[in-house]
Write an enzyme that holds these catalytic residues in place. Sequence first.
Site, PDB file in Angstrom:
ATOM      1  N   GLY A 228       3.153  95.279 130.220  1.00  0.00           N
ATOM      2  CA  GLY A 228       3.875  95.067 129.146  1.00  0.00           C
ATOM      3  C   GLY A 228       4.112  96.080 128.309  1.00  0.00           C
ATOM      4  N   CYS A 229       4.805  95.886 127.188  1.00  0.00           N
ATOM      5  CA  CYS A 229       5.418  96.933 126.418  1.00  0.00           C
ATOM      6  C   CYS A 229       4.358  97.572 125.347  1.00  0.00           C
ATOM      7  CB  CYS A 229       6.729  96.495 125.748  1.00  0.00           C
ATOM      8  SG  CYS A 229       6.457  95.128 124.836  1.00  0.00           S
ATOM      9  N   TYR A 230       3.755  96.638 124.766  1.00  0.00           N
ATOM     10  CA  TYR A 230       2.754  97.143 123.794  1.00  0.00           C
ATOM     11  C   TYR A 230       1.482  97.768 124.615  1.00  0.00           C
ATOM     12  CZ  TYR A 230       4.253  94.268 119.692  1.00  0.00           C
ATOM     13  OH  TYR A 230       4.766  93.615 118.560  1.00  0.00           O
TER      14      TYR A 230
END
Length: 344
Positions: A147-149
């Site tokens: 994921g990005c976070y």
Amino acid sequence: MKVSIIGATGYTGAELLRILAAHPAVEIVYITSESSTDEDIANIYPHFNRFYQKKLANISQLEKIGEDSDAVFIGLPHGHAMAVGKKLSQCGAKVIDLGADYRFRDTTVYEQWYNVPHTHPDAAAVYGLPELYRTLVKDAAIVGNPGCYTTASILALAPLVKHRLIELNSIIVDAKSGLSGAGRSPGLATHFTEAFENLKAYNIGGHRHTPEIEQALGDLAQQAVVISFTPHLIPMSRGILSTCYGQLKQGVRAEDVDQAYNAMFGDEYFVRLLGRGGYPATKNTRGSNFCDLGWHIDGRTGRVVAVSAIDNLVKGAAGQAVQNLNIMFGMDERTGLEQVPLYP
């Protein structure tokens, strides 16, 4: 390589197409959409004019897609990739899932946080953060793209955890994301009048990227790690800024922190070290696969503060997926990804 994209009309699917248009070793075979079947992708995203004249197929052709493709990217919401990934892998295609379905080794953790049964627990999927798991990605048949976070936060904290410079029970992550991280489907939280000139936290203590960060940090620490994670929505289209805090262990010097970051990431092309005192900014990574890292020693509190910036759609999604593709097929992982960031 013959490559297909399942779910090509979301922001991540479109970003994949943008990046792969410049990839010298990739031919796009199929792109799919359940809502826009038979429509030309350039009608949905006009910026693809002169680059793609390709109609969107239906996922009902999945077996043929698998047989005709060397690799398939899956850009579907969580819970939908497992059945697709299982069938594609049976056809011999390598799979890179940009959702959450293949990110967890312990599928019970996935079920706990996503409230969906895991129907492909024997997938032997590899977590696709190349800077940490490159050797595993190389031989993987299925990769769960991070994921990005999580990408921004894990990279910021990894040297501190690996070299045991901080107290593991002291980790706090405060991160901000642009609106594209919420996807293309309209919603009240991302409505212009709600988001413009506004900044708010959400899902405090319950964001689904929390266990993903903990899994990777636990691997580095070789023990369970629990963090406090607070995400925020910020009114810009792209970018993540993650500010991470940890209590330094007794006797740890600033030079030890510097050495840890340089030892771990000094030779990593896509991690740009700004050094102690550096201030990463999202605009400096926009449109690129870079993660910029800086760190600060707060002598008054005895804390280290690590800051990272990425483009959530590139290093936080599509760009990292292409980086994984390159590794899986034995290519230089920079292939097709050496775009200069967009500025201003």
